[in-house]
Motif scaffolding. Structure first.
Motif, short mmCIF file in Angstrom:
data_model
loop_
_atom_site.label_atom_id
_atom_site.label_comp_id
_atom_site.label_asym_id
_atom_site.label_seq_id
_atom_site.Cartn_x
_atom_site.Cartn_y
_atom_site.Cartn_z
N MET A 1 0.80 -0.94 -0.21
CA MET A 1 0.09 0.19 -0.01
C MET A 1 1.06 1.08 0.10
SD MET A 1 -3.55 1.00 2.38
CE MET A 1 -4.60 0.82 1.41
N LYS A 2 0.28 2.22 -0.76
CA LYS A 2 0.90 3.38 -0.99
C LYS A 2 -0.02 4.15 0.27
CE LYS A 2 4.80 2.20 -2.72
NZ LYS A 2 5.00 0.85 -1.60
N LEU A 3 0.24 5.92 -0.17
CA LEU A 3 -0.09 6.89 0.32
C LEU A 3 0.47 7.97 -0.85
CD1 LEU A 3 -2.04 9.22 1.44
CD2 LEU A 3 0.15 9.80 3.28
N LEU A 4 -0.65 8.51 -2.18
CA LEU A 4 -0.22 9.18 -2.47
C LEU A 4 -0.75 10.66 -1.65
CD1 LEU A 4 -0.46 6.60 -4.42
CD2 LEU A 4 -0.68 7.72 -6.26
N GLY A 24 -14.70 4.90 -7.05
CA GLY A 24 -14.31 4.00 -6.47
C GLY A 24 -13.41 4.59 -5.35
N ILE A 25 -12.10 5.99 -5.80
CA ILE A 25 -11.00 5.51 -5.04
C ILE A 25 -11.93 7.00 -4.12
CG2 ILE A 25 -9.28 6.64 -5.32
CD1 ILE A 25 -8.93 5.46 -8.22
N ARG A 26 -11.02 6.45 -2.93
CA ARG A 26 -11.36 7.84 -2.26
C ARG A 26 -10.32 8.86 -1.81
NH1 ARG A 26 -13.66 4.70 4.05
NH2 ARG A 26 -15.29 3.90 2.93
N GLY A 47 -4.81 6.29 -0.23
CA GLY A 47 -4.29 5.87 0.47
C GLY A 47 -4.35 4.87 -0.88
N ILE A 48 -4.14 4.27 -1.15
CA ILE A 48 -3.81 2.89 -2.95
C ILE A 48 -3.21 1.68 -2.08
CG2 ILE A 48 -3.05 4.10 -4.15
CD1 ILE A 48 -5.92 2.79 -5.10
N GLU A 49 -3.90 0.24 -2.73
CA GLU A 49 -2.98 -0.60 -3.19
C GLU A 49 -1.61 -0.50 -4.43
OE1 GLU A 49 -6.33 -0.56 -3.23
OE2 GLU A 49 -6.89 -1.27 -1.61
N ASP A 50 -0.73 -1.18 -4.09
CA ASP A 50 1.14 -0.68 -5.40
C ASP A 50 0.02 -0.99 -6.61
OD1 ASP A 50 1.86 -0.48 -3.13
OD2 ASP A 50 3.07 -2.08 -3.18
N GLU A 51 -1.32 -2.26 -7.00
CA GLU A 51 -1.46 -2.24 -7.88
C GLU A 51 -1.68 -1.56 -8.93
OE1 GLU A 51 -4.20 -4.57 -5.20
OE2 GLU A 51 -1.78 -4.43 -5.44
N ARG A 52 -3.22 -0.22 -7.41
CA ARG A 52 -3.42 0.47 -8.10
C ARG A 52 -3.11 1.49 -8.53
NH1 ARG A 52 -9.17 1.10 -6.23
NH2 ARG A 52 -10.20 1.38 -8.75
#
Length: 109
Positions: A1-4, A24-26, A47-52
Motif C-alpha cells: 500500500m502507498k500514500l499518494l 471508487g477511489i477514496r 491511500g491506494i494498493e500498489d497494483e492501482r
C-alpha cells in the motif's frame, strides 16, 4: 500500500475529485497554498494498493492540465518600490505534483 500526495491547482480540483469518486477511489482533500505564486491549490491524499497506483496516476494526468498564465511579480522586499515597475510574466501553472510514500500500516475504523 502507498500514500499518494497530489498537489493540484484549484481549477482542476473538482474535476479530479469527481473522476476519483467515479472510479471508487477514496481521497482526502486539503486546501493548500503554493509558495511560488501564492495561489490556491488542493492537496489530495490517496491511500491506494500498489497494483492501482498507475490507475490513479492516469486519472490525475487526465484531469490536471498544465496551462500558461500571466502573473505580475511582487515588488522586491529590499528595494524601493517607486523605481520598481512590474511587468506581467507568463508562467506555466497547473498539472500535478505527486509524491508516493510507503505505508507501513493502514487501519480504517
Amino acid at each position: 500500500m502507498k500514500l499518494l500526495v497530489a498537489v493540484v491547482q484549484d481549477k482542476d480540483s473538482n474535476r479530479l475529485s469527481n473522476a476519483l469518486i467515479k472510479e471508487g477511489i477514496r481521497a482526502t482533500k486539503l486546501a493548500s497554498t503554493g509558495g511560488f505564486l501564492r495561489a490556491g491549490n488542493t492537496t489530495f491524499m490517496v491511500g491506494i494498493e500498489d497494483e492501482r497506483i498507475q490507475e490513479v496516476f492516469k486519472i490525475i494526468q487526465t484531469n490536471c492540465k498544465v496551462r500558461d498564465q500571466l502573473v505580475t511579480p511582487v515588488s522586491p522586499m529590499g528595494g524601493t518600490a517607486d523605481s520598481y515597475i512590474p511587468f506581467p510574466v507568463e508562467v506555466q501553472v497547473g498539472g500535478a505534483a505527486v509524491f508516493v510514500l510507503p505505508v507501513e500500516r493502514f487501519e480504517h475504523f
